[in-house]
Design an enzyme around this catalytic site. Structure first.
Site, short mmCIF file in Angstrom:
data_model
loop_
_atom_site.label_atom_id
_atom_site.label_comp_id
_atom_site.label_asym_id
_atom_site.label_seq_id
_atom_site.Cartn_x
_atom_site.Cartn_y
_atom_site.Cartn_z
N LYS A 1 11.62 29.20 44.91
CA LYS A 1 11.10 30.54 44.62
C LYS A 1 11.48 31.52 45.73
CE LYS A 1 6.94 32.96 43.17
NZ LYS A 1 5.50 32.91 42.96
N LYS B 1 1.84 36.67 48.52
CA LYS B 1 2.98 37.59 48.58
C LYS B 1 3.48 37.70 50.02
CE LYS B 1 1.72 40.14 44.46
NZ LYS B 1 1.41 41.44 43.86
N ASP C 1 4.58 45.74 43.99
CA ASP C 1 3.90 45.50 42.72
C ASP C 1 4.84 44.69 41.86
OD1 ASP C 1 1.65 45.66 41.04
OD2 ASP C 1 2.61 47.21 39.84
#
Length: 181
Positions: free
Chosen positions: A163, A10, A62
């Site tokens: 991405k 992340k 999250d």
């Protein structure tokens, strides 16, 4: 800015968007609940506010995968749906084996807490469907089985550069940037 996470993937994705981030060096992070992405992201950022440097912005994140035919599962429990990687993907594919409706979406919530108590929030989604078998080697999590809308390749086949521009996390970061401006 510190990312309140242990997840180096992340950090890599958000840093690729031009964010100057480091991981918060902290002990035990609070356990994620099952309330929602926003609540989990906010609790991580609040934890960062408690244990991190007082003059630094804290970013909580999250995210999860929601599959329509599974009633939105795995959802906020995506990271705990099975063991990491192949086992979670295997479980997902077994549950969808006889199901034609494979619509799905990735969801991400970002919560940024400032030194003076400021709170900003960004949300992003990437709609698509679940492939019948894993393909590709880039990305992480469910990327080998997630086919974004309009694409015939999985996120893992499209690659990290794709991405970084198009993911649910990239979209949440873009939403958050507009609120920072």
């Amino acid at each position: 800015m510190l990312l309140c996470s242990r997840n180096a993937n992340k950090l890599r994705e958000l840093s690729a968007l031009g964010w100057e981030l480091d991981l918060l060096d902290a002990g035990e992070y609070p356990e994620e609940g099952s309330e929602g992405y926003y609540e989990n992201a906010r609790s991580k950022a609040l934890y960062g506010r408690e244990v991190g440097p007082a003059d630094v912005w804290m970013l909580g994140e999250d995210s999860g995968l929601e599959v329509a035919a599974l009633g939105g599962a795995p959802g906020v429990r995506s990271a705990r749906y099975g063991a990491e990687g192949a086992e979670a993907i295997g479980r997902l594919l077994r549950e969808l084996r006889a199901i034609e409706d494979r619509r799905a979406r990735y969801v991400c919530e970002l919560v940024l807490l400032g030194p003076a108590g400021e709170e900003l929030r960004g949300r992003g989604e990437l709609k698509g469907r679940i492939a019948r078998e894993p393909r590709g080697s880039e990305g992480f999590g469910y990327d080998p089985v997630f086919l974004p809308a309009g694409e015939e390749q999985t996120v893992a086949e499209l690659g990290n550069a794709w991405k970084a521009r198009n993911s649910h996390r990239a979209r949440a970061a873009a939403d958050l940037r507009t609120k920072l401006a």
